[in-house]
Design a protein around this motif. Sequence first.
Motif, mmCIF file in Angstrom:
data_model
loop_
_atom_site.group_PDB
_atom_site.id
_atom_site.type_symbol
_atom_site.label_atom_id
_atom_site.label_comp_id
_atom_site.label_asym_id
_atom_site.label_seq_id
_atom_site.Cartn_x
_atom_site.Cartn_y
_atom_site.Cartn_z
ATOM 1 N N CYS A 183 -35.388 11.151 -33.329
ATOM 2 C CA CYS A 183 -34.483 10.454 -34.246
ATOM 3 C C CYS A 183 -33.468 9.604 -33.489
ATOM 4 C CB CYS A 183 -33.757 11.460 -35.135
ATOM 5 S SG CYS A 183 -34.801 12.207 -36.405
ATOM 6 N N ALA A 184 -32.971 10.132 -32.371
ATOM 7 C CA ALA A 184 -32.015 9.355 -31.591
ATOM 8 C C ALA A 184 -32.643 8.061 -31.089
ATOM 9 C CB ALA A 184 -31.507 10.193 -30.417
ATOM 10 N N VAL A 185 -33.899 8.165 -30.602
ATOM 11 C CA VAL A 185 -34.586 6.962 -30.115
ATOM 12 C C VAL A 185 -34.863 5.997 -31.254
ATOM 13 C CG1 VAL A 185 -36.688 6.118 -29.012
ATOM 14 C CG2 VAL A 185 -35.596 8.204 -28.169
ATOM 15 N N VAL A 186 -35.357 6.538 -32.390
ATOM 16 C CA VAL A 186 -35.690 5.676 -33.528
ATOM 17 C C VAL A 186 -34.441 5.008 -34.094
ATOM 18 C CG1 VAL A 186 -36.588 5.674 -35.878
ATOM 19 C CG2 VAL A 186 -37.772 6.954 -34.100
ATOM 20 N N ILE A 187 -33.373 5.794 -34.264
ATOM 21 C CA ILE A 187 -32.140 5.227 -34.812
ATOM 22 C C ILE A 187 -31.578 4.158 -33.887
ATOM 23 C CG2 ILE A 187 -29.734 5.765 -35.348
ATOM 24 C CD1 ILE A 187 -30.685 8.455 -36.416
ATOM 25 N N ARG A 188 -31.638 4.412 -32.586
ATOM 26 C CA ARG A 188 -31.141 3.417 -31.638
ATOM 27 C C ARG A 188 -31.939 2.120 -31.750
ATOM 28 N NH1 ARG A 188 -28.222 3.514 -26.920
ATOM 29 N NH2 ARG A 188 -28.009 5.761 -27.098
ATOM 30 N N ARG A 189 -33.269 2.267 -31.850
ATOM 31 C CA ARG A 189 -34.109 1.070 -31.945
ATOM 32 C C ARG A 189 -33.895 0.346 -33.263
ATOM 33 N NH1 ARG A 189 -38.451 0.419 -28.573
ATOM 34 N NH2 ARG A 189 -39.614 -0.571 -30.259
ATOM 35 N N GLN A 190 -33.770 1.108 -34.354
ATOM 36 C CA GLN A 190 -33.617 0.481 -35.660
ATOM 37 C C GLN A 190 -32.255 -0.164 -35.843
ATOM 38 O OE1 GLN A 190 -36.083 0.090 -37.926
ATOM 39 N NE2 GLN A 190 -37.389 0.998 -36.355
ATOM 40 N N LEU A 191 -31.236 0.369 -35.189
ATOM 41 C CA LEU A 191 -29.890 -0.188 -35.321
ATOM 42 C C LEU A 191 -29.584 -1.245 -34.271
ATOM 43 C CD1 LEU A 191 -27.697 2.914 -36.230
ATOM 44 C CD2 LEU A 191 -28.652 1.172 -37.735
ATOM 45 N N ARG A 192 -30.542 -1.499 -33.396
ATOM 46 C CA ARG A 192 -30.317 -2.523 -32.386
ATOM 47 C C ARG A 192 -30.066 -3.897 -33.007
ATOM 48 N NH1 ARG A 192 -34.630 -1.984 -27.938
ATOM 49 N NH2 ARG A 192 -33.577 0.059 -27.824
ATOM 50 N N PRO A 193 -30.826 -4.302 -34.062
ATOM 51 C CA PRO A 193 -30.489 -5.592 -34.707
ATOM 52 C C PRO A 193 -29.075 -5.623 -35.278
ATOM 53 C CG PRO A 193 -32.681 -4.859 -35.354
ATOM 54 C CD PRO A 193 -32.048 -3.717 -34.620
ATOM 55 N N LEU A 194 -28.623 -4.494 -35.850
ATOM 56 C CA LEU A 194 -27.261 -4.451 -36.371
ATOM 57 C C LEU A 194 -26.242 -4.619 -35.253
ATOM 58 C CD1 LEU A 194 -25.532 -4.079 -38.871
ATOM 59 C CD2 LEU A 194 -25.585 -1.614 -38.485
ATOM 60 N N GLY A 195 -26.564 -4.061 -34.091
ATOM 61 C CA GLY A 195 -25.683 -4.247 -32.940
ATOM 62 C C GLY A 195 -25.613 -5.704 -32.519
ATOM 63 N N ARG A 196 -26.758 -6.395 -32.582
ATOM 64 C CA ARG A 196 -26.739 -7.821 -32.238
ATOM 65 C C ARG A 196 -25.927 -8.617 -33.258
ATOM 66 N NH1 ARG A 196 -32.285 -6.688 -30.738
ATOM 67 N NH2 ARG A 196 -33.005 -7.366 -32.788
ATOM 68 N N VAL A 197 -26.053 -8.239 -34.543
ATOM 69 C CA VAL A 197 -25.252 -8.914 -35.571
ATOM 70 C C VAL A 197 -23.765 -8.685 -35.315
ATOM 71 C CG1 VAL A 197 -24.703 -8.964 -38.033
ATOM 72 C CG2 VAL A 197 -27.087 -8.821 -37.296
ATOM 73 N N ALA A 198 -23.401 -7.435 -34.999
ATOM 74 C CA ALA A 198 -21.997 -7.137 -34.714
ATOM 75 C C ALA A 198 -21.510 -7.897 -33.487
ATOM 76 C CB ALA A 198 -21.817 -5.630 -34.519
ATOM 77 N N ALA A 199 -22.348 -7.988 -32.462
ATOM 78 C CA ALA A 199 -21.960 -8.725 -31.259
ATOM 79 C C ALA A 199 -21.745 -10.205 -31.572
ATOM 80 C CB ALA A 199 -23.030 -8.566 -30.175
ATOM 81 N N THR A 200 -22.588 -10.745 -32.449
ATOM 82 C CA THR A 200 -22.410 -12.148 -32.850
ATOM 83 C C THR A 200 -21.079 -12.330 -33.574
ATOM 84 O OG1 THR A 200 -24.808 -12.435 -33.053
ATOM 85 C CG2 THR A 200 -23.396 -14.031 -34.180
ATOM 86 N N ALA A 201 -20.763 -11.386 -34.492
ATOM 87 C CA ALA A 201 -19.495 -11.475 -35.222
ATOM 88 C C ALA A 201 -18.312 -11.393 -34.270
ATOM 89 C CB ALA A 201 -19.419 -10.366 -36.271
ATOM 90 N N VAL A 202 -18.385 -10.504 -33.284
ATOM 91 C CA VAL A 202 -17.291 -10.373 -32.314
ATOM 92 C C VAL A 202 -17.139 -11.658 -31.507
ATOM 93 C CG1 VAL A 202 -16.555 -9.146 -30.241
ATOM 94 C CG2 VAL A 202 -17.464 -7.872 -32.175
ATOM 95 N N GLY A 232 -31.189 -7.626 -41.984
ATOM 96 C CA GLY A 232 -31.499 -9.044 -42.099
ATOM 97 C C GLY A 232 -30.635 -9.745 -43.127
ATOM 98 N N GLN A 233 -30.349 -9.064 -44.233
ATOM 99 C CA GLN A 233 -29.478 -9.646 -45.253
ATOM 100 C C GLN A 233 -28.068 -9.845 -44.702
ATOM 101 O OE1 GLN A 233 -29.738 -7.073 -48.667
ATOM 102 N NE2 GLN A 233 -31.939 -7.346 -48.890
ATOM 103 N N VAL A 234 -27.587 -8.851 -43.939
ATOM 104 C CA VAL A 234 -26.252 -8.997 -43.329
ATOM 105 C C VAL A 234 -26.245 -10.148 -42.331
ATOM 106 C CG1 VAL A 234 -24.528 -7.858 -41.896
ATOM 107 C CG2 VAL A 234 -25.675 -6.574 -43.693
ATOM 108 N N GLY A 235 -27.304 -10.234 -41.511
ATOM 109 C CA GLY A 235 -27.378 -11.317 -40.535
ATOM 110 C C GLY A 235 -27.430 -12.682 -41.194
ATOM 111 N N ALA A 236 -28.251 -12.800 -42.265
ATOM 112 C CA ALA A 236 -28.326 -14.078 -42.971
ATOM 113 C C ALA A 236 -26.985 -14.436 -43.613
ATOM 114 C CB ALA A 236 -29.431 -14.018 -44.025
ATOM 115 N N ALA A 237 -26.323 -13.428 -44.202
ATOM 116 C CA ALA A 237 -25.014 -13.683 -44.811
ATOM 117 C C ALA A 237 -23.994 -14.111 -43.757
ATOM 118 C CB ALA A 237 -24.523 -12.434 -45.544
#
Length: 496
Positions: A183-202, A232-237
Amino acid sequence: MTARPVARSLRARLLLFVCATLVVVCAATTFTTALVQRASLMGELDRRVSNAAERSLGGAALHRDDQANLSFLTENGHPVGMLAARLDVHGRVVSAAIVSQDAPPQSLTAPQRSALKGIAPNGSQHTVPVPGLGTYRITGLDSDGVRVLAGLPMDDVQHMIDGLVGTEAVVAATGLAVTGIVCAVVIRRQLRPLGRVAATAVEVTRSPFGRGEVTGLTRVPARDTDPAGEVGQVGAALNRMIDHVESSLAERRRSEERMRRFLADASHELRTPLASIAGYAELMNRGTDRIEPVLAWRRVSAESARMTGLVEDLLLLARLDEGRPLQSAEVDLAAVVAEALWDARAAGSGHDWQLALSLAETPALVTGDEARLHRLVANLLANAREHTPAGTTVVAEVDATRQRCLIRVRDDGPGISPDLLPKVFERFTRADTSRSRAPGTAGGSGLGLAIVAAITAAHGGRIDVQSQPGRTEFTVELPAAGDNAVASGSCRVLHG
């Protein structure tokens, strides 16, 4: 002092929630399995106890008169560890013994026999701890005055249940550990796009919005803008928001540039009459022999009037920009246009002025400020007069339908340059290089058409211009006042 809660990342909270859920599920599964297995083993043990009691009752019935006789325990088939007892008529234990391995049955001690007191021979099952022997499952039977107790040890059942629980605990712990890692590996991989979105916002928040030109803001990668997923919806928004920010900043820059240009042009327009006034005043101070006082005062008055007109135009534009409410009354556009055309004919006799009115039973009526509408038409006619040569034909036309009223001012002059046409309604826009001026005129300040556009917008209308060599037409469209029933008819043209 209240301690601040420890902030955890979304990844840690998800992992904690998943692991906690798995722990609860595994514990519930283990507990349920243990209960079911215990119930099954206890049922089997109770059946065996009942069989042992029935067999003991049969053996004791052969020695009905001897209530202390336990000789039936020496028969083959009794399991090792089986406990049996004879009861008297009052339910007291007369004798009790336990089956031993390769040895005669051993009598129970007094404390052990005391543990059997109170068990009624009615066939019910009882769990009784017997000192020195462990926990037993015991039942009693009564048949024609023969009363016996029989019991079997529960150690095997308890050992099986303990072994089952221990095994399940080990399996559950191993499964939890493996699942937690996965789960730790899967969650890390699945949340990696969210991390990129957050990094873009920062990164976007670090841009210097308050100073300089902000362009080329970082965008969320296309792979992280898939609308099929929440990330993806958050990134597009976020990308849309960044686009809005850039467009707003660009519009702000354009607005600031227009403001700076406006201030520069206004300063230049005001400086020219002020310089003339100051020059003539200086000449008069040096002596009247340098210039005639009447001419000087005439030029000072003319420049003062020019400056006053410019200030009034700027004040009118400022009021219209602020959205101050206009006077509201029903206005006949035909009368307004006719009056403005007569004024224009008096000011520019070298042009051919024509008025075209649609023949209709109901006049072209609008709701608005008559003085402002007269200023609108006068500016359009003045624009045609100042930027076309003598002999040019200028036609002012009024038309109306049920929903709108139109004012058209067209001329057959040289036209407007295509480069100037898109910005003709901007402030301080001059057409000196694109349209010929009438001889002897000094030109305007470049605010006339800007005032026309502002008055039109204040009345809820729109303005358009089309120009080519030999034909330039300004069209003002205003909402009609109520239902103007306009019948189709011919057009009357008045020549000046």
